[in-house]
Design an enzyme around this catalytic site. Structure first.
Site, PDB file in Angstrom:
ATOM      1  N   GLU A 106      40.223  42.087  47.632  1.00  9.02           N
ATOM      2  CA  GLU A 106      41.502  42.714  47.321  1.00  9.02           C
ATOM      3  C   GLU A 106      41.359  43.700  46.165  1.00  9.02           C
ATOM      4  O   GLU A 106      41.942  44.786  46.177  1.00  9.02           O
ATOM      5  CB  GLU A 106      42.549  41.639  46.963  1.00  9.02           C
ATOM      6  CG  GLU A 106      42.760  40.586  48.056  1.00  9.02           C
ATOM      7  CD  GLU A 106      41.903  39.348  47.852  1.00  9.02           C
ATOM      8  OE1 GLU A 106      42.427  38.240  48.028  1.00  9.02           O
ATOM      9  OE2 GLU A 106      40.696  39.494  47.506  1.00  9.02           O
ATOM     10  N   HIS A 159      36.496  40.831  43.888  1.00  8.09           N
ATOM     11  CA  HIS A 159      37.105  40.310  45.099  1.00  8.09           C
ATOM     12  C   HIS A 159      37.464  41.439  46.067  1.00  8.09           C
ATOM     13  O   HIS A 159      37.622  42.600  45.665  1.00  8.09           O
ATOM     14  CB  HIS A 159      38.340  39.480  44.761  1.00  8.09           C
ATOM     15  CG  HIS A 159      38.009  38.162  44.134  1.00  8.09           C
ATOM     16  ND1 HIS A 159      38.921  37.145  43.962  1.00  8.09           N
ATOM     17  CD2 HIS A 159      36.827  37.682  43.633  1.00  8.09           C
ATOM     18  CE1 HIS A 159      38.343  36.104  43.393  1.00  8.09           C
ATOM     19  NE2 HIS A 159      37.073  36.410  43.170  1.00  8.09           N
ATOM     20  N   CYS A 179      43.608  34.977  45.610  1.00  7.36           N
ATOM     21  CA  CYS A 179      43.618  34.060  44.469  1.00  7.36           C
ATOM     22  C   CYS A 179      44.679  34.537  43.472  1.00  7.36           C
ATOM     23  O   CYS A 179      45.247  35.623  43.608  1.00  7.36           O
ATOM     24  CB  CYS A 179      42.243  34.015  43.814  1.00  7.36           C
ATOM     25  SG  CYS A 179      41.796  35.549  42.961  1.00  7.36           S
ATOM     26  N   CYS A 211      43.855  37.998  41.791  1.00  9.86           N
ATOM     27  CA  CYS A 211      44.122  39.146  42.660  1.00  9.86           C
ATOM     28  C   CYS A 211      45.620  39.318  42.873  1.00  9.86           C
ATOM     29  O   CYS A 211      46.121  40.452  42.969  1.00  9.86           O
ATOM     30  CB  CYS A 211      43.413  38.973  43.993  1.00  9.86           C
ATOM     31  SG  CYS A 211      41.628  39.212  43.915  1.00  9.86           S
TER      32      CYS A 211
END
Length: 367
Positions: A287, A285, A314, A317
Protein backbone atom coordinates in the site's frame (compact mmCIF):
# COMPACT_ATOMS: atom_id res chain seq x y z
CA UNK A 1 -23.09 -19.48 -21.50
CA UNK A 2 -21.41 -22.58 -22.88
CA UNK A 3 -19.77 -25.01 -20.43
CA UNK A 4 -17.30 -27.69 -21.48
CA UNK A 5 -16.84 -30.46 -18.91
CA UNK A 6 -13.55 -32.37 -18.99
CA UNK A 7 -12.16 -34.89 -16.57
CA UNK A 8 -10.77 -38.31 -15.81
CA UNK A 9 -12.68 -41.54 -16.44
CA UNK A 10 -15.56 -42.16 -13.99
CA UNK A 11 -14.92 -38.82 -12.25
CA UNK A 12 -18.54 -37.66 -12.60
CA UNK A 13 -18.65 -35.67 -15.84
CA UNK A 14 -22.05 -37.09 -16.81
CA UNK A 15 -23.53 -36.30 -13.40
CA UNK A 16 -22.40 -32.66 -13.61
CA UNK A 17 -23.77 -32.36 -17.15
CA UNK A 18 -27.11 -33.83 -16.07
CA UNK A 19 -27.19 -31.43 -13.13
CA UNK A 20 -26.86 -28.46 -15.50
CA UNK A 21 -29.53 -29.86 -17.82
CA UNK A 22 -32.07 -30.74 -15.12
CA UNK A 23 -31.45 -27.94 -12.62
CA UNK A 24 -30.47 -25.02 -14.85
CA UNK A 25 -32.06 -25.77 -18.25
CA UNK A 26 -28.83 -26.27 -20.20
CA UNK A 27 -28.97 -27.90 -23.62
CA UNK A 28 -26.61 -30.84 -24.15
CA UNK A 29 -24.39 -30.69 -27.26
CA UNK A 30 -22.53 -33.64 -28.78
CA UNK A 31 -19.66 -34.26 -31.20
CA UNK A 32 -20.76 -36.98 -33.64
CA UNK A 33 -18.83 -37.98 -36.80
CA UNK A 34 -22.10 -38.70 -38.62
CA UNK A 35 -23.84 -35.47 -37.65
CA UNK A 36 -25.16 -33.24 -40.43
CA UNK A 37 -22.69 -30.62 -41.59
CA UNK A 38 -23.36 -27.11 -40.35
CA UNK A 39 -23.67 -24.61 -43.20
CA UNK A 40 -23.97 -20.84 -43.32
CA UNK A 41 -27.64 -21.26 -44.16
CA UNK A 42 -28.42 -23.71 -41.33
CA UNK A 43 -31.43 -22.52 -39.35
CA UNK A 44 -32.16 -25.55 -37.15
CA UNK A 45 -32.25 -24.04 -33.66
CA UNK A 46 -32.69 -27.48 -32.11
CA UNK A 47 -29.51 -29.02 -33.53
CA UNK A 48 -27.49 -30.77 -30.81
CA UNK A 49 -25.06 -32.95 -32.78
CA UNK A 50 -22.07 -31.59 -34.71
CA UNK A 51 -19.25 -33.00 -36.81
CA UNK A 52 -16.56 -30.83 -35.23
CA UNK A 53 -15.84 -28.36 -32.47
CA UNK A 54 -15.62 -25.69 -35.16
CA UNK A 55 -19.24 -26.38 -36.17
CA UNK A 56 -20.20 -26.37 -32.49
CA UNK A 57 -18.56 -22.97 -32.09
CA UNK A 58 -20.27 -21.56 -35.18
CA UNK A 59 -23.63 -22.72 -33.83
CA UNK A 60 -23.23 -21.44 -30.27
CA UNK A 61 -21.63 -18.07 -31.01
CA UNK A 62 -24.79 -16.29 -32.29
CA UNK A 63 -26.76 -18.07 -29.54
CA UNK A 64 -24.37 -17.26 -26.70
CA UNK A 65 -27.18 -16.19 -24.38
CA UNK A 66 -28.54 -19.76 -24.48
CA UNK A 67 -27.14 -22.26 -22.00
CA UNK A 68 -25.16 -25.11 -23.57
CA UNK A 69 -23.05 -27.91 -22.10
CA UNK A 70 -20.87 -30.65 -23.59
CA UNK A 71 -18.65 -33.45 -22.31
CA UNK A 72 -17.24 -34.30 -25.73
CA UNK A 73 -14.27 -31.91 -25.86
CA UNK A 74 -11.27 -34.23 -25.50
CA UNK A 75 -8.86 -32.66 -27.99
CA UNK A 76 -6.64 -29.74 -26.81
CA UNK A 77 -7.02 -28.01 -30.19
CA UNK A 78 -10.80 -28.12 -29.83
CA UNK A 79 -10.51 -26.80 -26.29
CA UNK A 80 -8.34 -23.90 -27.46
CA UNK A 81 -10.86 -22.97 -30.15
CA UNK A 82 -13.71 -22.84 -27.67
CA UNK A 83 -11.72 -20.97 -25.02
CA UNK A 84 -11.29 -18.06 -27.42
CA UNK A 85 -14.95 -17.19 -26.90
CA UNK A 86 -15.84 -15.05 -23.86
CA UNK A 87 -18.99 -17.11 -23.19
CA UNK A 88 -17.19 -20.47 -22.89
CA UNK A 89 -16.11 -21.91 -19.55
CA UNK A 90 -14.25 -25.12 -18.69
CA UNK A 91 -15.20 -27.21 -15.66
CA UNK A 92 -12.59 -29.83 -14.75
CA UNK A 93 -13.63 -32.92 -12.78
CA UNK A 94 -11.39 -35.41 -11.01
CA UNK A 95 -11.59 -37.93 -8.17
CA UNK A 96 -9.28 -40.40 -6.42
CA UNK A 97 -8.29 -43.33 -8.63
CA UNK A 98 -9.62 -46.03 -6.29
CA UNK A 99 -12.98 -44.31 -6.00
CA UNK A 100 -13.22 -43.90 -9.76
CA UNK A 101 -12.45 -47.59 -10.31
CA UNK A 102 -15.25 -48.58 -7.91
CA UNK A 103 -17.65 -46.30 -9.74
CA UNK A 104 -16.55 -47.73 -13.07
CA UNK A 105 -17.00 -51.37 -12.00
CA UNK A 106 -20.43 -50.68 -10.45
CA UNK A 107 -21.61 -48.93 -13.58
CA UNK A 108 -20.23 -51.62 -15.89
CA UNK A 109 -21.93 -54.36 -13.90
CA UNK A 110 -25.27 -52.52 -13.95
CA UNK A 111 -24.99 -52.21 -17.73
CA UNK A 112 -23.71 -55.80 -18.14
CA UNK A 113 -20.53 -54.49 -19.78
CA UNK A 114 -17.12 -56.16 -19.58
CA UNK A 115 -15.08 -54.99 -16.59
CA UNK A 116 -11.40 -54.07 -16.85
CA UNK A 117 -9.04 -55.21 -14.16
CA UNK A 118 -7.59 -52.56 -11.87
CA UNK A 119 -4.25 -52.76 -13.70
CA UNK A 120 -5.99 -52.24 -17.05
CA UNK A 121 -7.96 -49.31 -15.64
CA UNK A 122 -4.78 -47.72 -14.25
CA UNK A 123 -3.00 -48.15 -17.59
CA UNK A 124 -5.93 -46.53 -19.42
CA UNK A 125 -6.09 -43.71 -16.89
CA UNK A 126 -2.36 -43.04 -17.19
CA UNK A 127 -2.59 -42.97 -20.97
CA UNK A 128 -5.35 -40.35 -20.82
CA UNK A 129 -4.01 -38.26 -17.95
CA UNK A 130 -0.34 -38.25 -18.92
CA UNK A 131 -0.40 -39.36 -22.59
CA UNK A 132 1.66 -42.43 -21.76
CA UNK A 133 1.68 -45.61 -23.91
CA UNK A 134 -0.61 -48.39 -22.64
CA UNK A 135 1.83 -51.25 -23.12
CA UNK A 136 4.24 -52.86 -25.58
CA UNK A 137 1.62 -52.86 -28.32
CA UNK A 138 0.66 -49.27 -27.75
CA UNK A 139 0.63 -46.86 -30.63
CA UNK A 140 3.89 -44.87 -30.74
CA UNK A 141 3.68 -41.36 -29.36
CA UNK A 142 2.79 -38.78 -32.01
CA UNK A 143 5.33 -36.29 -33.25
CA UNK A 144 5.22 -32.57 -32.48
CA UNK A 145 1.65 -31.30 -32.46
CA UNK A 146 0.64 -29.67 -35.69
CA UNK A 147 -2.51 -27.59 -36.02
CA UNK A 148 -5.14 -28.93 -38.34
CA UNK A 149 -5.35 -27.02 -41.61
CA UNK A 150 -8.98 -26.10 -41.15
CA UNK A 151 -8.24 -24.30 -37.87
CA UNK A 152 -5.63 -21.97 -39.49
CA UNK A 153 -4.12 -21.11 -36.11
CA UNK A 154 -0.68 -19.45 -36.35
CA UNK A 155 1.66 -21.23 -33.95
CA UNK A 156 2.85 -17.97 -32.41
CA UNK A 157 -0.75 -17.20 -31.39
CA UNK A 158 -1.39 -20.59 -29.84
CA UNK A 159 -1.63 -20.98 -26.09
CA UNK A 160 1.19 -22.72 -24.18
CA UNK A 161 -1.03 -25.81 -23.94
CA UNK A 162 -0.51 -26.32 -27.69
CA UNK A 163 2.76 -24.61 -28.49
CA UNK A 164 5.29 -27.02 -27.02
CA UNK A 165 6.81 -29.74 -29.17
CA UNK A 166 6.57 -32.32 -26.37
CA UNK A 167 3.37 -34.30 -27.02
CA UNK A 168 3.82 -36.43 -23.89
CA UNK A 169 2.91 -33.34 -21.89
CA UNK A 170 0.90 -31.14 -24.22
CA UNK A 171 -1.61 -33.75 -25.38
CA UNK A 172 -2.40 -34.97 -21.88
CA UNK A 173 -5.61 -34.54 -19.96
CA UNK A 174 -3.54 -33.20 -17.08
CA UNK A 175 -2.60 -30.13 -19.13
CA UNK A 176 -6.16 -29.68 -20.32
CA UNK A 177 -7.40 -29.75 -16.72
CA UNK A 178 -4.93 -26.97 -15.93
CA UNK A 179 -6.97 -24.67 -18.18
CA UNK A 180 -10.20 -25.22 -16.24
CA UNK A 181 -12.01 -22.13 -14.96
CA UNK A 182 -13.52 -24.24 -12.18
CA UNK A 183 -12.08 -27.44 -10.69
CA UNK A 184 -14.23 -30.00 -8.88
CA UNK A 185 -12.87 -32.89 -6.81
CA UNK A 186 -15.74 -35.35 -6.77
CA UNK A 187 -15.29 -37.45 -3.64
CA UNK A 188 -18.99 -37.39 -2.83
CA UNK A 189 -20.75 -40.63 -1.96
CA UNK A 190 -24.01 -39.75 -3.71
CA UNK A 191 -25.28 -37.70 -6.63
CA UNK A 192 -27.40 -35.60 -4.27
CA UNK A 193 -24.29 -34.61 -2.28
CA UNK A 194 -22.53 -33.64 -5.51
CA UNK A 195 -25.53 -31.54 -6.56
CA UNK A 196 -25.59 -29.81 -3.19
CA UNK A 197 -21.92 -28.94 -3.60
CA UNK A 198 -22.49 -27.63 -7.14
CA UNK A 199 -25.28 -25.40 -5.81
CA UNK A 200 -22.83 -23.83 -3.34
CA UNK A 201 -20.16 -23.57 -6.03
CA UNK A 202 -22.46 -21.31 -8.08
CA UNK A 203 -21.21 -22.40 -11.49
CA UNK A 204 -23.45 -19.88 -13.25
CA UNK A 205 -21.89 -16.88 -11.52
CA UNK A 206 -21.35 -14.41 -14.35
CA UNK A 207 -18.02 -13.34 -12.80
CA UNK A 208 -16.53 -16.65 -13.88
CA UNK A 209 -16.84 -15.44 -17.47
CA UNK A 210 -16.45 -11.67 -17.18
CA UNK A 211 -15.24 -10.32 -13.84
CA UNK A 212 -16.78 -7.31 -12.13
CA UNK A 213 -14.52 -4.30 -11.53
CA UNK A 214 -13.94 -5.42 -7.93
CA UNK A 215 -12.90 -8.88 -9.09
CA UNK A 216 -10.81 -7.49 -11.95
CA UNK A 217 -8.76 -5.20 -9.74
CA UNK A 218 -8.52 -7.74 -6.93
CA UNK A 219 -7.06 -10.26 -9.37
CA UNK A 220 -4.58 -7.60 -10.50
CA UNK A 221 -3.58 -6.97 -6.88
CA UNK A 222 -3.05 -10.71 -6.48
CA UNK A 223 -0.90 -10.69 -9.61
CA UNK A 224 1.09 -7.72 -8.31
CA UNK A 225 1.78 -9.65 -5.10
CA UNK A 226 3.82 -12.15 -7.11
CA UNK A 227 6.42 -9.41 -7.54
CA UNK A 228 6.83 -9.08 -3.76
CA UNK A 229 10.24 -9.96 -2.31
CA UNK A 230 9.37 -9.67 1.41
CA UNK A 231 10.08 -12.90 3.29
CA UNK A 232 7.01 -12.51 5.51
CA UNK A 233 4.12 -12.47 3.02
CA UNK A 234 3.16 -11.56 -0.54
CA UNK A 235 0.95 -8.46 -0.78
CA UNK A 236 -0.16 -6.54 -3.86
CA UNK A 237 -2.02 -3.23 -4.11
CA UNK A 238 -3.78 -1.32 -6.91
CA UNK A 239 -4.94 2.34 -6.74
CA UNK A 240 -7.88 3.07 -9.03
CA UNK A 241 -9.84 6.14 -10.12
CA UNK A 242 -12.86 5.83 -12.44
CA UNK A 243 -11.84 2.24 -13.26
CA UNK A 244 -8.42 3.47 -14.39
CA UNK A 245 -5.26 2.37 -12.58
CA UNK A 246 -3.35 5.22 -10.93
CA UNK A 247 -0.58 3.14 -9.38
CA UNK A 248 0.43 -0.34 -8.32
CA UNK A 249 2.58 -1.62 -5.48
CA UNK A 250 3.94 -4.71 -3.80
CA UNK A 251 5.93 -5.20 -0.60
CA UNK A 252 9.69 -5.41 -0.40
CA UNK A 253 12.83 -3.43 0.35
CA UNK A 254 13.32 0.11 -1.07
CA UNK A 255 14.75 0.74 -4.51
CA UNK A 256 18.49 0.11 -4.67
CA UNK A 257 18.50 -2.01 -1.48
CA UNK A 258 19.13 -5.76 -1.53
CA UNK A 259 15.84 -7.61 -1.88
CA UNK A 260 14.38 -8.97 1.32
CA UNK A 261 14.40 -12.52 -0.05
CA UNK A 262 18.11 -12.10 -0.76
CA UNK A 263 18.91 -11.08 2.82
CA UNK A 264 18.19 -7.36 2.56
CA UNK A 265 15.98 -7.16 5.67
CA UNK A 266 17.48 -8.89 8.74
CA UNK A 267 14.22 -8.59 10.66
CA UNK A 268 12.15 -10.52 8.09
CA UNK A 269 14.87 -13.08 7.43
CA UNK A 270 15.14 -13.82 11.15
CA UNK A 271 11.54 -15.08 11.15
CA UNK A 272 10.42 -12.36 13.56
CA UNK A 273 6.76 -12.82 14.58
CA UNK A 274 4.12 -10.64 12.94
CA UNK A 275 3.85 -7.20 14.53
CA UNK A 276 7.15 -7.46 16.42
CA UNK A 277 10.16 -5.15 15.85
CA UNK A 278 8.45 -3.34 13.00
CA UNK A 279 10.75 -0.35 13.58
CA UNK A 280 13.63 -2.55 12.42
CA UNK A 281 11.88 -3.75 9.24
CA UNK A 282 13.37 -2.39 5.99
CA UNK A 283 10.45 -3.53 3.81
CA UNK A 284 7.93 -1.07 2.38
CA UNK A 285 4.37 -2.35 2.32
CA UNK A 286 2.46 -2.76 -0.94
CA UNK A 287 0.00 0.00 0.00
CA UNK A 288 2.85 2.38 0.84
CA UNK A 289 4.54 1.68 -2.49
CA UNK A 290 1.32 2.33 -4.40
CA UNK A 291 0.66 5.58 -2.52
CA UNK A 292 4.24 6.75 -3.05
CA UNK A 293 4.03 5.95 -6.75
CA UNK A 294 0.76 7.84 -7.11
CA UNK A 295 1.82 10.84 -5.06
CA UNK A 296 -0.46 12.64 -2.62
CA UNK A 297 -1.61 15.18 -5.19
CA UNK A 298 -2.95 12.60 -7.60
CA UNK A 299 -4.98 10.97 -4.83
CA UNK A 300 -6.03 14.07 -2.86
CA UNK A 301 -7.19 15.93 -5.97
CA UNK A 302 -9.16 13.00 -7.35
CA UNK A 303 -12.49 12.13 -5.78
CA UNK A 304 -13.49 8.50 -5.40
CA UNK A 305 -10.07 6.85 -5.38
CA UNK A 306 -10.32 3.12 -4.55
CA UNK A 307 -7.49 1.09 -3.05
CA UNK A 308 -7.54 -2.65 -3.81
CA UNK A 309 -5.29 -4.89 -1.73
CA UNK A 310 -5.21 -8.67 -1.56
CA UNK A 311 -4.65 -8.37 2.21
CA UNK A 312 -6.33 -6.04 4.71
CA UNK A 313 -3.99 -3.07 5.35
CA UNK A 314 -2.10 -2.96 8.62
CA UNK A 315 -2.66 -0.05 10.99
CA UNK A 316 0.46 1.75 9.79
CA UNK A 317 -0.69 1.66 6.17
CA UNK A 318 -4.24 2.52 7.20
CA UNK A 319 -3.04 5.82 8.72
CA UNK A 320 -1.36 6.76 5.43
CA UNK A 321 -4.44 5.72 3.43
CA UNK A 322 -6.57 8.05 5.54
CA UNK A 323 -4.07 10.90 5.30
CA UNK A 324 -3.80 10.93 1.48
CA UNK A 325 -7.57 10.87 1.02
CA UNK A 326 -8.45 7.43 -0.38
CA UNK A 327 -12.24 7.06 -0.42
CA UNK A 328 -12.73 3.28 -0.55
CA UNK A 329 -10.66 0.27 0.48
CA UNK A 330 -11.38 -3.21 -0.91
CA UNK A 331 -9.45 -6.19 0.43
CA UNK A 332 -9.60 -9.98 0.12
CA UNK A 333 -7.69 -11.72 2.93
CA UNK A 334 -7.67 -10.78 6.59
CA UNK A 335 -4.65 -9.69 8.66
CA UNK A 336 -3.71 -9.71 12.32
CA UNK A 337 -4.90 -6.18 13.13
CA UNK A 338 -8.11 -5.97 11.07
CA UNK A 339 -10.22 -4.68 13.99
CA UNK A 340 -7.95 -1.68 14.63
CA UNK A 341 -7.67 -0.90 10.92
CA UNK A 342 -11.41 -1.10 10.31
CA UNK A 343 -12.10 1.08 13.36
CA UNK A 344 -9.79 3.77 11.97
CA UNK A 345 -11.35 3.61 8.50
CA UNK A 346 -14.83 3.90 9.98
CA UNK A 347 -13.90 7.01 11.97
CA UNK A 348 -12.31 8.55 8.88
CA UNK A 349 -15.42 7.88 6.80
CA UNK A 350 -13.67 5.47 4.41
CA UNK A 351 -15.87 2.81 2.83
CA UNK A 352 -14.46 -0.70 3.33
CA UNK A 353 -15.46 -3.88 1.49
CA UNK A 354 -14.11 -7.40 1.72
CA UNK A 355 -14.28 -9.03 -1.68
CA UNK A 356 -13.01 -12.50 -2.51
CA UNK A 357 -13.77 -13.35 -6.14
CA UNK A 358 -15.17 -16.79 -7.00
CA UNK A 359 -12.26 -17.19 -9.42
CA UNK A 360 -9.38 -15.93 -7.26
CA UNK A 361 -6.93 -18.43 -8.70
CA UNK A 362 -4.46 -17.75 -11.48
CA UNK A 363 -1.95 -19.87 -13.27
CA UNK A 364 1.28 -17.89 -13.14
CA UNK A 365 3.31 -19.56 -15.86
CA UNK A 366 2.89 -23.14 -17.01
CA UNK A 367 2.40 -25.99 -14.55
Amino acid sequence: MYIGIIGSKASGKEEVAQYLVSQHQFTRLYLRPGAPALTTTSTDESQTEFQSAKDMLSFTTPRWRTRFVTTDVTDPVDLYLLLKRPFFMVVGIDAPLGLRYRRYTERSMRQADPVMSLDEFVALDDSLMYATPRGPAATPSPGPLEVRDEEKMPKQLMSPILRSADPSQELSLKRMLASANVSVTNTFSSVSELHEYLDKLDLLNSERLRPSWDTYFMLLSELASHRANCMKRKVGCILVKDTQIIATGYNGTPKGITNCNEGGCPRCNAGTPCGVSLDHCLCIHAEENALLEAGRGRVRNAQGVVLYCNTCPCLGCAKKIVQVGVGTVVYSKGYGMDALTLKLFKEAGIEVRQHTPPTLSMEIGSP
